[in-house]
Motif scaffolding. Structure first.
Motif, PDB file in Angstrom:
ATOM      1  N   SER A 109       0.912  -1.265   0.025  1.00  0.00           N
ATOM      2  CA  SER A 109       0.130  -0.108  -0.175  1.00  0.00           C
ATOM      3  C   SER A 109       0.859   1.239   0.166  1.00  0.00           C
ATOM      4  O   SER A 109       1.963   1.248   0.338  1.00  0.00           O
ATOM      5  N   GLY A 110       0.335   2.385  -0.117  1.00  0.00           N
ATOM      6  CA  GLY A 110       0.669   3.621  -0.279  1.00  0.00           C
ATOM      7  C   GLY A 110      -0.051   4.640   0.706  1.00  0.00           C
ATOM      8  O   GLY A 110      -1.403   4.338   0.648  1.00  0.00           O
ATOM      9  N   LEU A 111       0.424   5.673   1.368  1.00  0.00           N
ATOM     10  CA  LEU A 111      -0.504   6.658   2.132  1.00  0.00           C
ATOM     11  C   LEU A 111       0.074   7.980   1.839  1.00  0.00           C
ATOM     12  O   LEU A 111       0.950   8.319   1.637  1.00  0.00           O
ATOM     13  N   SER A 112      -0.951   8.773   1.819  1.00  0.00           N
ATOM     14  CA  SER A 112      -0.590  10.228   1.756  1.00  0.00           C
ATOM     15  C   SER A 112       0.305  10.710   2.863  1.00  0.00           C
ATOM     16  O   SER A 112       0.341  10.138   3.994  1.00  0.00           O
ATOM     17  N   PRO A 113       0.961  11.805   2.738  1.00  0.00           N
ATOM     18  CA  PRO A 113       1.952  12.016   3.647  1.00  0.00           C
ATOM     19  C   PRO A 113       1.283  12.441   5.275  1.00  0.00           C
ATOM     20  O   PRO A 113       1.552  12.377   6.125  1.00  0.00           O
ATOM     21  N   GLU A 114       0.237  13.003   4.903  1.00  0.00           N
ATOM     22  CA  GLU A 114      -0.646  13.449   5.884  1.00  0.00           C
ATOM     23  C   GLU A 114      -1.072  12.289   6.945  1.00  0.00           C
ATOM     24  O   GLU A 114      -1.035  12.140   7.990  1.00  0.00           O
ATOM     25  N   ALA A 115      -1.418  11.230   6.103  1.00  0.00           N
ATOM     26  CA  ALA A 115      -1.958  10.046   6.763  1.00  0.00           C
ATOM     27  C   ALA A 115      -0.571   9.275   7.509  1.00  0.00           C
ATOM     28  O   ALA A 115      -0.864   8.640   8.565  1.00  0.00           O
ATOM     29  N   MET A 116       0.514   9.291   6.953  1.00  0.00           N
ATOM     30  CA  MET A 116       1.568   8.828   7.476  1.00  0.00           C
ATOM     31  C   MET A 116       1.910   9.496   8.603  1.00  0.00           C
ATOM     32  O   MET A 116       2.560   8.917   9.539  1.00  0.00           O
ATOM     33  N   LEU A 117       1.755  10.642   8.606  1.00  0.00           N
ATOM     34  CA  LEU A 117       2.193  11.743   9.864  1.00  0.00           C
ATOM     35  C   LEU A 117       1.318  11.256  11.146  1.00  0.00           C
ATOM     36  O   LEU A 117       1.794  10.990  12.369  1.00  0.00           O
TER      37      LEU A 117
END
Length: 744
Positions: free
Chosen positions: A711-719
């Protein structure tokens, strides 16, 4: 679809230059850039929602309100005479709002607690009495195994971490269907030890085999374990000495899973089944063998009784993979199932171990203990109860912060065994001590049996079922530094920030002793309680333990012993009561491409035009400074609008998730739903290492299979999750598709 740097970019849709200019000019007026400067004065805390929480529960704070918050502040609850409760998952939404989580410990005093916020510059604001702790529900503890036959010494150790005396009842349910009760009182912040043979007597009959239910009648939250020592007589004759210890099950259930099991020569495996209720239960044991075959047997269990099953009667004996097995126990009524094993390992090391079954499979398991020093032989047993292959990764975290990995494919309805020594080698130093994170793209069950010659003299073995979540607190009812016992605590920090840990020993004489330590990120450490408590032959040398951390951790308690000439060891993962997996595996009959696995940090997708300036994007999306990572379009990243070729709503872009969705047969995958069906569906994404959760939207496809990420996540979700590239996360469909996007 994700675009990697250096590859060909997707052609953006054509847009009129005037429209772009207007967007750039007007957006900053409507969406001011986030404030990044530090506040001039201390923060002010005005409110928190929710403002109450029960002891022994996890509280997700959606709005910690105030002003002057800067950076990522520290947040904690405190009260005179109590250990502080640190928040985890602190997310700075703005200078006047934070979100976070609190794990309220068992036994935390009911009443008002002060709430404090400290900015990175050290300035602190406090809301006196801002949060109220209420008394949580008491726990019940179930043990399927126990015996007072000759050659066995069984104990129950009960911990009371609270501030009031606990009134505890132990109910023994024997193999003949009779029950007996024993009542005890446990002083505050203390422990008690019970010897069931004092009530049941000793005898070589089913009347002296028993299960146990531990309850507290005055609302205190106690924790119970069952240590047992033995001189076991195997079927072929001889003497195998050793011991085991298990944490009780909190509840009975209809399904129980076990990854380990063998009927090879030198191993005697059993299943003990407790039926704590008033109607007969019929239990089906399905054995999933190492050669991929499976077989099953059915066992009736009378009301208020226990039954014992020996798989060898069904499976026979043989020295091959067909005689290694995992097990799923399925019952017509709620029961509790344990699996004791006794062994003569390689004809040299005798002993035994015991685990409580897992109530459900999981895609992530944590183990804080592990070593490949000389004299120790650990394994990982992995059960795949599903109908599709499981791709499993084992990440070994070493004391210096470095790591190694193993991978294994586990066929459907089968099991696999992994020997860490094949990857890590052998050495007599701290670099050969390790913790482990086991991740799978399918739900599995994982155990860690380990055999040893401790100190060149004590032989035995231990086994634990992995923890499925990290926690900021762990509880151990058992522990002693009496002569002949050497206990340890191993603490794993699977997260990316240093964990500051408090260890409180609650001794049998009512006194408490506290120790403190730090555990580096992605690492482990070992504590020897005897260094703090000394040794002795009285109740003051018996102790329970509470571990409290400002970061989520995982803790185990290995212990080695010479019990009246019976040598061996035991190990237990502590009780960490707070985190559970949320969400569903299927939505409208459609499964996810993966339920756990590695994540990658994705780009910012465009919100106005296909070549959106970074400043415009950051203004519209209110991107926190920590998520402005050089991945907007003009900064060298960006996938235009993403796989759907159109601008998504702002909140969907801020918190988005991508997988290789099953709307295309690209990469040889099955098509399960239309592309439009997937658009803006919502997932719950969880980081077991930090305990954080986020609700994310589907507006992009990827990553490519060669990245080895699911998967990949938006930078905001990773934060929000406190995650980094290649961390292992857990994924579920949001059962309520109207769940707000962002931190949960």
């Amino acid at each position: 679809m994700k675009r990697t740097r250096g590859g060909a970019a997707r052609r953006p849709p054509r847009a009129h230059v005037l429209m772009l200019a207007l967007a750039i000019a007007l957006v900053p007026l409507a969406f001011p850039l986030p404030a990044v400067a530090a506040a001039a004065g201390p923060p002010v805390v005005t409110a928190i929602d929710p403002s109450t929480g029960a002891s022994g529960s996890s509280i997700n704070v959606g709005n910690l309100a105030g002003s002057g918050f800067s950076g990522t502040p520290a947040v904690w609850l405190h009260r005179t005479g109590e250990e502080s409760i640190s928040a985890t998952g602190v997310v700075p939404v703005s200078t006047d709002r934070l979100t976070c989580s609190f794990a309220i410990p068992l036994g935390a005093s009911a009443g008002p607690w002060d709430l404090s916020v400290r900015n990175p510059d050290g300035q602190t604001g406090t809301l006196p009495g801002g949060f109220t702790v209420t008394r949580g529900a008491s726990r019940n503890w179930f043990f399927a195994e126990g015996t007072a036959r000759p050659g066995f010494d069984t104990y129950l150790t009960v911990q009371n971490p609270g501030g009031e005396t606990a009134a505890v009842t132990l109910t023994y349910l024997t193999g003949t269907g009779r029950t007996k009760n024993q009542k005890i009182h446990i002083a505050p912040s203390s422990r008690a030890t019970v010897h069931p043979a004092d009530v049941l007597g000793t005898g070589n009959s089913a009347a002296h085999d028993f299960s146990t239910v531990v309850t507290c009648s005055n609302g205190q939250q106690v924790v119970a374990e069952r240590p047992m020592y033995f001189d076991y007589s195997p079927l072929g004759g001889g003497s195998w000495t050793g011991g085991s210890a298990v944490l009780g099950a909190e509840a009975a259930g209809k399904d129980w899973y076990f990854a380990e099991g063998t009927v090879r020569p030198g191993f005697d495996t059993y299943f003990c089944i407790l039926n704590p209720y008033g109607r007969q239960a019929v239990v089906t044991l399905t054995y999933m063998k190492g050669d991929g075959a499976s077989t099953s047997e059915r066992v009736p269990v009378a009301p208020y009784s226990r039954a014992t099953v020996m798989p060898r009667a069904k499976l026979g004996t043989g020295d091959d993979a067909a005689h290694d097995f995992s097990t799923k126990a399925t019952s017509s009524r709620d029961v509790v199932v344990e699996r004791p094993m006794y062994f003569d390992y390689h004809g040299a090391w005798t002993g035994g171990h015991d685990v409580m079954g897992a109530a459900a499979p999981s895609s992530v398991f944590y183990f804080s203990e592990g070593t490949v020093r000389p004299g120790f032989e650990p394994y990982f047993c992995i059960q795949n109860p599903s109908g599709v292959p499981a791709d499993v990764t084992l990440k070994y975290l070493k004391a210096d912060g470095s790591s190694d990995t193993d991978r294994v494919a586990v066929p459907p309805r089968s099991r696999a065994t992994v020997n860490p020594r094949d990857r890590l080698g052998t050495g007599d130093d701290t670099l050969h001590d390790f913790s482990t994170v086991v991740m799978s793209d399918r739900e599995i069950v994982a155990e860690r049996p380990m055999y040893f010659l401790y100190g060149g003299a004590w032989t035995g073995g231990t086994d634990v079922m992995g923890a499925t979540w990290s926690s900021t607190s762990f509880y151990f009812a058992e522990g002693t530094t009496r002569p002949g016992f050497v206990p340890y605590l191993t603490v794993q920090n699977p997260g990316g920030a240093q964990a500051n840990v408090s260890v409180t020993y609650m001794r049998g004489d009512g006194a408490t002793v506290r120790d403190r330590l730090s555990v580096g990120p992605n690492s482990r450490t070992t504590v020897c309680p005897a260094d703090k408590l000394g040794a002795g032959g009285s109740a003051a040398s018996d102790f329970s333990t509470v571990i409290v951390s400002d970061q989520p951790v995982v803790a185990e308690r290995p212990m080695y012993f010479d019990y009246r000439g019976w040598t061996g060891g035991s190990c237990a993962i502590g009780y960490g009561p707070y985190n559970v997996t949320a969400g569903a595996q299927e939505l409208e009959g459609v499964p996810l491409p993966a339920y756990s696995g590695k994540v990658g940090r994705e780009q910012h997708l465009c919100l106005t035009t296909g070549r959106e300036p970074a400043a415009t994007h950051y203004a519209i999306s209110r991107t926190p400074p920590e998520a402005q990572n050089g991945m907007a379009w003009e900064e060298g990243g960006g996938s235009g609008f993403g796989a759907w070729g159109k601008a998504a709503p702002v909140e969907d872009e801020r918190f988005y998730v991508c997988m290789r969705w099953n709307y295309t047969d690209l990469h040889g995958q099955a098509v399960l739903a239309s592309k439009d069906w997937y658009y803006r569906k919502r997932l719950i994404v969880m980081n077991p290492a930090t305990g954080r959760r986020v609700c994310a939207s589907i507006i992009e496809y990827g990553p490519a299979p060669w990245t080895d990420r699911v998967s990949g996540l938006s930078p905001e979700a990773m934060l929000v999750l406190g995650a980094d590239t290649d961390d292992g996360l857990v994924y579920r469909w949001a059962q309520d598709q109207s769940t707000p996007l962002g931190p949960i």
